[in-house]
Design a protein around this motif. Structure first.
Motif, PDB file in Angstrom:
ATOM      1  N   HIS A   6       0.824  -1.215   0.000  1.00 35.57           N
ATOM      2  CA  HIS A   6       0.000   0.000   0.000  1.00 35.57           C
ATOM      3  C   HIS A   6       0.855   1.261   0.000  1.00 35.57           C
ATOM      4  CE1 HIS A   6      -3.737  -2.216   0.746  1.00 35.57           C
ATOM      5  NE2 HIS A   6      -2.991  -3.003   1.485  1.00 35.57           N
ATOM      6  N   TRP A   9      -0.910   4.786  -0.089  1.00 33.60           N
ATOM      7  CA  TRP A   9      -1.503   5.353   1.129  1.00 33.60           C
ATOM      8  C   TRP A   9      -0.421   5.933   2.020  1.00 33.60           C
ATOM      9  CZ3 TRP A   9      -6.120   6.961   1.186  1.00 33.60           C
ATOM     10  CH2 TRP A   9      -7.130   6.283   0.485  1.00 33.60           C
ATOM     11  N   TYR A  13       0.801  10.304   3.449  1.00 35.80           N
ATOM     12  CA  TYR A  13       1.152  10.828   4.774  1.00 35.80           C
ATOM     13  C   TYR A  13       2.603  11.308   4.866  1.00 35.80           C
ATOM     14  CZ  TYR A  13      -3.293   9.012   6.347  1.00 35.80           C
ATOM     15  OH  TYR A  13      -4.639   8.786   6.507  1.00 35.80           O
ATOM     16  N   TRP A  21      -8.013  14.993   3.918  1.00 34.82           N
ATOM     17  CA  TRP A  21      -8.796  14.500   5.059  1.00 34.82           C
ATOM     18  C   TRP A  21      -8.067  14.627   6.394  1.00 34.82           C
ATOM     19  CZ3 TRP A  21      -6.575  11.309   1.320  1.00 34.82           C
ATOM     20  CH2 TRP A  21      -5.521  10.509   1.757  1.00 34.82           C
ATOM     21  N   GLY A  47      -8.937   2.041   9.609  1.00 33.46           N
ATOM     22  CA  GLY A  47      -8.384   3.040   8.685  1.00 33.46           C
ATOM     23  C   GLY A  47      -8.298   4.383   9.381  1.00 33.46           C
ATOM     24  N   GLY A  49      -5.997   6.553   9.938  1.00 31.04           N
ATOM     25  CA  GLY A  49      -5.130   7.660   9.530  1.00 31.04           C
ATOM     26  C   GLY A  49      -4.254   8.068  10.694  1.00 31.04           C
ATOM     27  N   ASN A  53      -9.891  10.678  15.267  1.00 38.63           N
ATOM     28  CA  ASN A  53     -11.171  10.175  15.787  1.00 38.63           C
ATOM     29  C   ASN A  53     -10.943   9.130  16.879  1.00 38.63           C
ATOM     30  OD1 ASN A  53     -12.782  11.806  13.995  1.00 38.63           O
ATOM     31  ND2 ASN A  53     -12.166  10.401  12.354  1.00 38.63           N
ATOM     32  N   ASP A  68      -4.366   1.006  10.503  1.00 36.19           N
ATOM     33  CA  ASP A  68      -4.273   1.607   9.175  1.00 36.19           C
ATOM     34  C   ASP A  68      -3.180   0.883   8.412  1.00 36.19           C
ATOM     35  OD1 ASP A  68      -5.348   4.599   8.053  1.00 36.19           O
ATOM     36  OD2 ASP A  68      -3.635   3.755   6.982  1.00 36.19           O
ATOM     37  N   ASP A  94      -4.515  -4.459   8.011  1.00 35.20           N
ATOM     38  CA  ASP A  94      -5.398  -4.360   6.855  1.00 35.20           C
ATOM     39  C   ASP A  94      -6.856  -4.419   7.310  1.00 35.20           C
ATOM     40  OD1 ASP A  94      -6.695  -4.524   4.442  1.00 35.20           O
ATOM     41  OD2 ASP A  94      -5.451  -6.153   3.658  1.00 35.20           O
ATOM     42  N   ALA A  95      -7.612  -3.384   6.993  1.00 33.04           N
ATOM     43  CA  ALA A  95      -9.029  -3.349   7.361  1.00 33.04           C
ATOM     44  C   ALA A  95      -9.832  -4.440   6.663  1.00 33.04           C
ATOM     45  CB  ALA A  95      -9.612  -1.981   7.026  1.00 33.04           C
ATOM     46  N   SER A 111     -14.231   6.490   9.379  1.00 35.88           N
ATOM     47  CA  SER A 111     -14.323   7.848   8.848  1.00 35.88           C
ATOM     48  C   SER A 111     -13.569   7.890   7.528  1.00 35.88           C
ATOM     49  CB  SER A 111     -13.713   8.843   9.844  1.00 35.88           C
ATOM     50  OG  SER A 111     -13.609  10.136   9.276  1.00 35.88           O
ATOM     51  N   GLY A 112     -14.308   7.761   6.434  1.00 34.80           N
ATOM     52  CA  GLY A 112     -13.700   7.907   5.122  1.00 34.80           C
ATOM     53  C   GLY A 112     -12.922   6.708   4.626  1.00 34.80           C
ATOM     54  N   VAL A 113     -13.333   5.509   5.026  1.00 39.51           N
ATOM     55  CA  VAL A 113     -12.618   4.304   4.596  1.00 39.51           C
ATOM     56  C   VAL A 113     -13.479   3.440   3.670  1.00 39.51           C
ATOM     57  CG1 VAL A 113     -11.380   2.246   5.387  1.00 39.51           C
ATOM     58  CG2 VAL A 113     -11.201   4.393   6.659  1.00 39.51           C
ATOM     59  N   VAL A 116     -13.200   4.086   0.016  1.00 46.26           N
ATOM     60  CA  VAL A 116     -11.972   3.860  -0.757  1.00 46.26           C
ATOM     61  C   VAL A 116     -11.992   2.499  -1.450  1.00 46.26           C
ATOM     62  CG1 VAL A 116     -10.644   5.281   0.871  1.00 46.26           C
ATOM     63  CG2 VAL A 116     -10.415   2.779   0.961  1.00 46.26           C
ATOM     64  N   PHE A 117     -12.877   1.617  -1.026  1.00 51.20           N
ATOM     65  CA  PHE A 117     -12.847   0.258  -1.565  1.00 51.20           C
ATOM     66  C   PHE A 117     -13.696   0.118  -2.826  1.00 51.20           C
ATOM     67  CE2 PHE A 117     -12.108  -0.635   3.092  1.00 51.20           C
ATOM     68  CZ  PHE A 117     -10.755  -0.870   2.935  1.00 51.20           C
TER      69      PHE A 117
HETATM   70  N1  SAH Z   1     -10.061   7.758   9.108  1.00 51.81           N
HETATM   71  C1  SAH Z   1      -9.012   8.702   8.787  1.00 51.81           C
HETATM   72  C2  SAH Z   1      -8.398   8.484   7.406  1.00 51.81           C
HETATM   73  C3  SAH Z   1      -9.364   8.513   6.243  1.00 51.81           C
HETATM   74  S1  SAH Z   1      -8.543   8.386   4.652  1.00 51.81           S
HETATM   75  C4  SAH Z   1      -9.510  10.100   8.939  1.00 51.81           C
HETATM   76  O1  SAH Z   1     -10.723  10.322   9.123  1.00 51.81           O
HETATM   77  O2  SAH Z   1      -8.677  11.016   8.882  1.00 51.81           O
HETATM   78  C5  SAH Z   1      -8.623   6.629   4.333  1.00 51.81           C
HETATM   79  C6  SAH Z   1      -7.639   5.842   5.190  1.00 51.81           C
HETATM   80  O3  SAH Z   1      -7.813   4.461   4.937  1.00 51.81           O
HETATM   81  C7  SAH Z   1      -6.173   6.147   4.923  1.00 51.81           C
HETATM   82  O4  SAH Z   1      -5.543   6.446   6.142  1.00 51.81           O
HETATM   83  C8  SAH Z   1      -5.621   4.841   4.323  1.00 51.81           C
HETATM   84  O5  SAH Z   1      -4.267   4.633   4.630  1.00 51.81           O
HETATM   85  C9  SAH Z   1      -6.547   3.835   4.955  1.00 51.81           C
HETATM   86  N2  SAH Z   1      -6.690   2.564   4.236  1.00 51.81           N
HETATM   87  C10 SAH Z   1      -6.885   2.370   2.913  1.00 51.81           C
HETATM   88  N3  SAH Z   1      -6.985   1.051   2.650  1.00 51.81           N
HETATM   89  C11 SAH Z   1      -6.878   0.411   3.846  1.00 51.81           C
HETATM   90  C12 SAH Z   1      -6.896  -0.949   4.241  1.00 51.81           C
HETATM   91  N4  SAH Z   1      -7.080  -1.940   3.348  1.00 51.81           N
HETATM   92  N5  SAH Z   1      -6.739  -1.240   5.540  1.00 51.81           N
HETATM   93  C13 SAH Z   1      -6.539  -0.258   6.461  1.00 51.81           C
HETATM   94  N6  SAH Z   1      -6.517   1.043   6.150  1.00 51.81           N
HETATM   95  C14 SAH Z   1      -6.682   1.378   4.853  1.00 51.81           C
END
Ligand code: SAH
Length: 201
Positions: A6, A9, A13, A21, A47, A49, A53, A68, A94-95, A111-113, A116-117
């Motif tokens: 990854h 990602w 950072y 975000w 996830g 970050g 939160n 994360d 890994d989430a 929050s915002g994860v 992404v999938f």
């Molecule tokens: N929750 C945080 C980050 C949101 S951005 C916030 O609110 O600030 C999305 C996050 O998901 C990123 O930090 C990225 O590294 C993480 N991410 C993406 N794929 C992931 C996975 N398979 N397992 C764990 N984290 C993941």
């Protein structure tokens, strides 16, 4: 899950400027949930970050784990916890494979994860959440909404997609329009989101 799997990602950072975000404070929607006493017990921030939160929940007395895939984000989250005198565990994981953590929690924060999938990973993610959340545990998930105009940023999610993703083994208790605060992108500092409260059966 490996760090190498990854790099994109982690790169978000280690760039000079924070990602949109990564606002350096918790999302207001999660502050409201904390004020309502909903971020309690054993909490997993999937996830997380740089951990805002998760650290919010920790500051309210929850027993918090944040995971994360980005090692740089986890390092920053750990540093913030120590700077603020807060106790929380932060791990690179890994989430999509939370079952490997040997963890059971009462509450999950996303929050915002979810957004992404891709479609395939969505089902995997929901199954992964079910592997760590106890029966009747709550998941609070905020994602980009189809009400956000334009194409910048992550994929937009429709409320029906959330209901479909959590249709088997979960009860979707509410999906409400909310907003993400972001670092300015083309002058925009807020984007439309869905905040879902979902209970595991
Ligand atoms: N929750 C945080 C980050 C949101 S951005 C916030 O609110 O600030 C999305 C996050 O998901 C990123 O930090 C990225 O590294 C993480 N991410 C993406 N794929 C992931 C996975 N398979 N397992 C764990 N984290 C993941």
């Amino acid at each position: 899950m490996t760090e190498q799997a990854h790099p994109e990602w982690d790169a978000s950072y280690t760039a000079g400027t924070p990602a949109p975000w990564d606002i350096g404070r918790p999302q207001p929607a999660f502050v409201r949930l904390a004020d309502e006493g909903r971020l309690t017990g054993r909490v997993l921030d999937a996830g997380c970050g740089t951990g805002e939160n998760a650290l919010l929940a920790a500051s309210r007395g929850a027993d918090v784990t944040g995971i994360d895939v980005a090692p740089a984000a986890i390092a920053r989250a750990r540093a913030k916890a120590s700077e603020r005198g807060l106790t929380a565990r932060f791990e690179v994981a890994d989430a999509l494979d939370l079952g490997r953590l040997s963890l059971t929690v009462d509450t999950v924060i996303d929050s915002g994860v979810f957004h992404v999938f891709g479609d395939d990973d969505r089902a995997r993610y929901v199954a992964s959440l079910a592997a760590v959340l106890r029966p009747a545990g709550a998941c609070y998930l905020m994602c980009f909404s189809d009400q956000q105009p334009g194409t910048w940023g992550p994929r937009r999610v429709r409320a029906e997609e959330l209901r479909a993703a959590f249709s088997d083994g979960w009860a979707v208790e509410s999906i409400t329009a909310d907003t993400f605060e972001i670092n300015p992108v083309d002058g925009t500092t807020q984007v439309q989101a869905w905040l879902a409260a979902i209970r595991r059966n």
